[in-house]
Scaffold this motif. Structure first.
Motif, PDB file in Angstrom:
ATOM      1  N   LEU A   1       0.851  -1.196   0.000  1.00  0.00           N
ATOM      2  CA  LEU A   1       0.000   0.000   0.000  1.00  0.00           C
ATOM      3  C   LEU A   1       0.890   1.251   0.000  1.00  0.00           C
ATOM      4  CD1 LEU A   1      -2.805   1.329   0.260  1.00  0.00           C
ATOM      5  CD2 LEU A   1      -2.545   1.178   2.738  1.00  0.00           C
ATOM      6  N   GLY A   2       1.936   1.184   0.817  1.00  0.00           N
ATOM      7  CA  GLY A   2       2.863   2.304   0.915  1.00  0.00           C
ATOM      8  C   GLY A   2       3.557   2.594  -0.399  1.00  0.00           C
ATOM      9  N   SER A   3       3.794   1.547  -1.198  1.00  0.00           N
ATOM     10  CA  SER A   3       4.437   1.761  -2.498  1.00  0.00           C
ATOM     11  C   SER A   3       3.563   2.612  -3.399  1.00  0.00           C
ATOM     12  CB  SER A   3       4.712   0.422  -3.181  1.00  0.00           C
ATOM     13  OG  SER A   3       5.591  -0.333  -2.394  1.00  0.00           O
ATOM     14  N   VAL A   4       2.234   2.362  -3.334  1.00  0.00           N
ATOM     15  CA  VAL A   4       1.313   3.184  -4.137  1.00  0.00           C
ATOM     16  C   VAL A   4       1.368   4.629  -3.643  1.00  0.00           C
ATOM     17  CG1 VAL A   4      -1.075   3.538  -4.836  1.00  0.00           C
ATOM     18  CG2 VAL A   4      -0.184   1.225  -4.597  1.00  0.00           C
ATOM     19  N   TYR A   5       1.293   4.796  -2.311  1.00  0.00           N
ATOM     20  CA  TYR A   5       1.392   6.154  -1.758  1.00  0.00           C
ATOM     21  C   TYR A   5       2.697   6.809  -2.205  1.00  0.00           C
ATOM     22  CZ  TYR A   5      -2.447   5.107   1.483  1.00  0.00           C
ATOM     23  OH  TYR A   5      -3.656   4.780   2.031  1.00  0.00           O
ATOM     24  N   ALA A   6       3.750   6.021  -2.196  1.00  0.00           N
ATOM     25  CA  ALA A   6       5.062   6.582  -2.523  1.00  0.00           C
ATOM     26  C   ALA A   6       5.082   7.093  -3.961  1.00  0.00           C
ATOM     27  CB  ALA A   6       6.148   5.530  -2.315  1.00  0.00           C
ATOM     28  N   ILE A   7       4.513   6.303  -4.892  1.00  0.00           N
ATOM     29  CA  ILE A   7       4.521   6.730  -6.298  1.00  0.00           C
ATOM     30  C   ILE A   7       3.701   8.011  -6.456  1.00  0.00           C
ATOM     31  CG2 ILE A   7       3.889   6.085  -8.660  1.00  0.00           C
ATOM     32  CD1 ILE A   7       4.408   3.190  -7.906  1.00  0.00           C
ATOM     33  N   ILE A   8       2.562   8.089  -5.731  1.00  0.00           N
ATOM     34  CA  ILE A   8       1.759   9.318  -5.808  1.00  0.00           C
ATOM     35  C   ILE A   8       2.537  10.471  -5.166  1.00  0.00           C
ATOM     36  CG2 ILE A   8      -0.484  10.364  -5.330  1.00  0.00           C
ATOM     37  CD1 ILE A   8      -1.545   7.518  -4.788  1.00  0.00           C
ATOM     38  N   ALA A   9       3.148  10.167  -4.024  1.00  0.00           N
ATOM     39  CA  ALA A   9       3.864  11.218  -3.286  1.00  0.00           C
ATOM     40  C   ALA A   9       5.001  11.804  -4.118  1.00  0.00           C
ATOM     41  CB  ALA A   9       4.394  10.656  -1.974  1.00  0.00           C
ATOM     42  N   LEU A  10       5.610  10.974  -4.979  1.00  0.00           N
ATOM     43  CA  LEU A  10       6.681  11.481  -5.845  1.00  0.00           C
ATOM     44  C   LEU A  10       6.169  12.629  -6.711  1.00  0.00           C
ATOM     45  CD1 LEU A  10       8.433   8.221  -7.053  1.00  0.00           C
ATOM     46  CD2 LEU A  10       9.398  10.004  -5.615  1.00  0.00           C
ATOM     47  N   GLY A  11       4.946  12.465  -7.219  1.00  0.00           N
ATOM     48  CA  GLY A  11       4.343  13.523  -8.047  1.00  0.00           C
ATOM     49  C   GLY A  11       4.180  14.812  -7.257  1.00  0.00           C
TER      50      GLY A  11
END
Lengths: 294, 232
Positions: free
Chosen positions: A14-24
């Protein structure tokens, strides 16, 4: 013990998805010094486009995902050019309100186009789950692909930012726009490129998110968007490794809170942790405060 | 080489430059001197395209650049060392130099070596983060960075600001080295004494207009200058 590991893996996924969004969020903030609150809704648009590609155009999943990435990249450039670029010298508050406006615009456009009834996102990741410890621990295919995607994105982005000419120009613009311009860097173009990359990543995040939680409605992107923004602040906004670390920590905390404390309170716990971190370290975990020499 | 013709520049309602005209010929060192707020930095910012004049004309190498976007100018041979250095503090010394050469596809190794001959201290610190350099080293980096684009006209905004007298001497002698290597120099300085020593010609700015002009030697002898800037 197995339960703990299993929760940890779900959290990292789940955190990986957040991380990819957070990069944006963090890239756009780093370069344009603005919070692009519409970023979460680009995720939703990406997921819908992928959904339409598979269900209505019968495209193979890989093509549909690519289509979503291209469409979101273009959407990011258009949003930046129409909504934010004219406000380049306006006060930050005006840009922030505009971003919220764009967010509502995207949500309501999606409501008009795709209606309010939930769409069931097709399962496009067909990887077999892995069984460990004599089948006591199962790691789902979606989980694996999500974590893998996150690692690939992180490595590529880090290399791009640190090695490529455009990446270096992005860092230069994020530090000092006037000085960057004096070097001959086209600041407006660099900001557009940043939006393009961030929005392309949002499409990837949208597909991954909806593969794990396959209900697609026009507000699908809103909550993950807010959480990823939290993750970006948590890790230190403007920092790429920070967004990664913040995203994964946030995912793990959320899943652990759900598993061991309370499902209802999990979001409250996530945000409480954010408040505590910011009280102790106001710049976030990896945020830097650079003082200028005179 | 550079011709500024009757430019009027505004910050909102404030009339910052009131009909300024001056010229820089190829091979010269020209200084703009004046007190705080006289409009020296604004003049440089307008030439380098950070600001644009409301009226008037700027020509560089026979090309009208009055309203050209600033980022296009380094490719034409114009470089500026901005006030306060504005190096990229979170990037390494090498990366700062690479940014200086942004308009080139890939800067040749000799260009870096050239910078290091002028500033040997930067070579020792090449992989250091620029924010960790001392003030003097940062000024050197800012100058080296501008040199990387092979400017025909190099504009320096207050290169002596905040530096110890010995470093000021060093910086000025390096400006003369650049000049000897064939770069035309436009220098903005509050340190009028130093600036007039090396300048072929100079203009004195006072509240957004040119009050005096002449050769460096003439102005250094002028009573008005002595009184206003050189302390007697």
């Amino acid at each position: 013990m197995i339960g703990l590991i299993s929760n940890l893996i779900s959290g990292v996924s789940l955190g990986s998805v957040y991380a990819i969004i957070a990069l944006g969020y963090t890239m756009v903030y780093g370069i344009a010094k603005m919070l692009n609150f519409a970023h979460g809704d680009v995720i939703m648009v990406g997921a819908y486009i992928c959904f339409c590609g598979i269900n209505y155009l019968s495209l193979p999943p890989v093509v549909a995902v690519l289509l979503a990435i291209i469409a979101c990249t273009a959407l990011g450039i258009v949003i930046e050019g129409l909504a934010y670029k004219p406000l380049r010298s306006a006060p930050n508050l005006a840009v922030l309100i505009t971003a919220i406006g764009v967010s509502y615009f995207l949500q309501n456009s999606a409501l008009l186009i795709w209606k309010s009834d939930p769409k069931v996102f097709p399962s496009i990741i067909k990887l077999e789950p892995i069984h460990c410890f004599d089948g006591q621990l199962t790691i789902g295919g979606v989980t694996l692909v999500t974590v893998l995607c996150c690692i690939v994105v992180m490595v590529c982005l880090t290399l791009f930012i640190s090695r490529s000419k455009t990446g270096k120009a992005m860092r230069a613009v994020s530090e000092d726009k006037v000085a960057a311009q004096l070097m001959g860097i086209n600041v407006n173009r660099t900001i557009s490129v940043t939006f393009a990359i961030g929005s392309g990543l949002a499409a990837v995040a949208g597909v991954l998110l909806c593969s794990a939680y396959p209900t697609l409605i026009p507000t699908t992107g809103a909550m993950p968007g807010i959480k990823a923004f939290t993750a970006a602040v948590f890790g230190g906004i403007g920092s790429i490794p920070g967004a990664m670390l913040g995203g994964i920590l946030l995912g793990v905390i959320e899943i652990f809170a759900k598993a061991y404390i309370s499902t209802q309170f999990s979001d409250a716990i996530v945000f409480a942790v954010l408040i505590v971190v910011l009280l102790i370290k106001p710049t976030g975990i990896l945020g830097k405060k650079i003082s200028e020499k005179v | 080489m550079l011709k500024v013709d009757n430019i009027n520049v505004y910050y909102g309602a404030i009339h910052a430059l009131k009909g300024i005209s001056f010229e820089v010929n190829e091979g010269e060192i020209v200084a703009l001197i004046g007190a705080n707020g006289a409009g020296k930095s604004t003049t440089l910012k307008t030439v380098s395209g950070i600001m644009h004049p409301r009226t008037g004309k700027i020509t560089f190498l026979d090309e009208d650049i009055t309203h050209t976007d600033g980022y296009k100018l380094p490719a034409k041979g114009l470089a500026q060392v901005p006030e306060g250095r504005r190096i990229f503090l979170q990037m390494t010394v090498m990366e700062n130099l690479e940014m200086g050469a942004f308009v080139q596809k890939k800067p040749p190794q000799e260009d870096f070596e050239n910078v290091f001959t002028h500033f040997p201290r930067l070579k020792e610190r090449r992989s250091q983060i620029a924010g960790t350099l001392s003030g003097g080293e940062q000024q050197m980096l800012a100058m080296g960075r501008a040199l990387m684009s092979h400017p025909k006209l190099l504009m320096l905004d207050e290169p002596s600001m905040g530096l110890a007298p010995i470093l000021v001497e060093e910086i000025f002698s390096i400006i003369q080295e650049f000049h000897a290597a064939g770069t035309t120099i436009l220098l903005v300085e509050q340190n009028a004494e130093m600036a007039l020593q090396i300048a072929d010609r100079a203009y004195v700015l006072e509240s957004g207009a040119i009050a005096l002009s002449g050769t460096g030697a003439e102005l250094a002898q002028s009573d008005a200058i002595k009184k206003a800037y050189l302390g007697g």
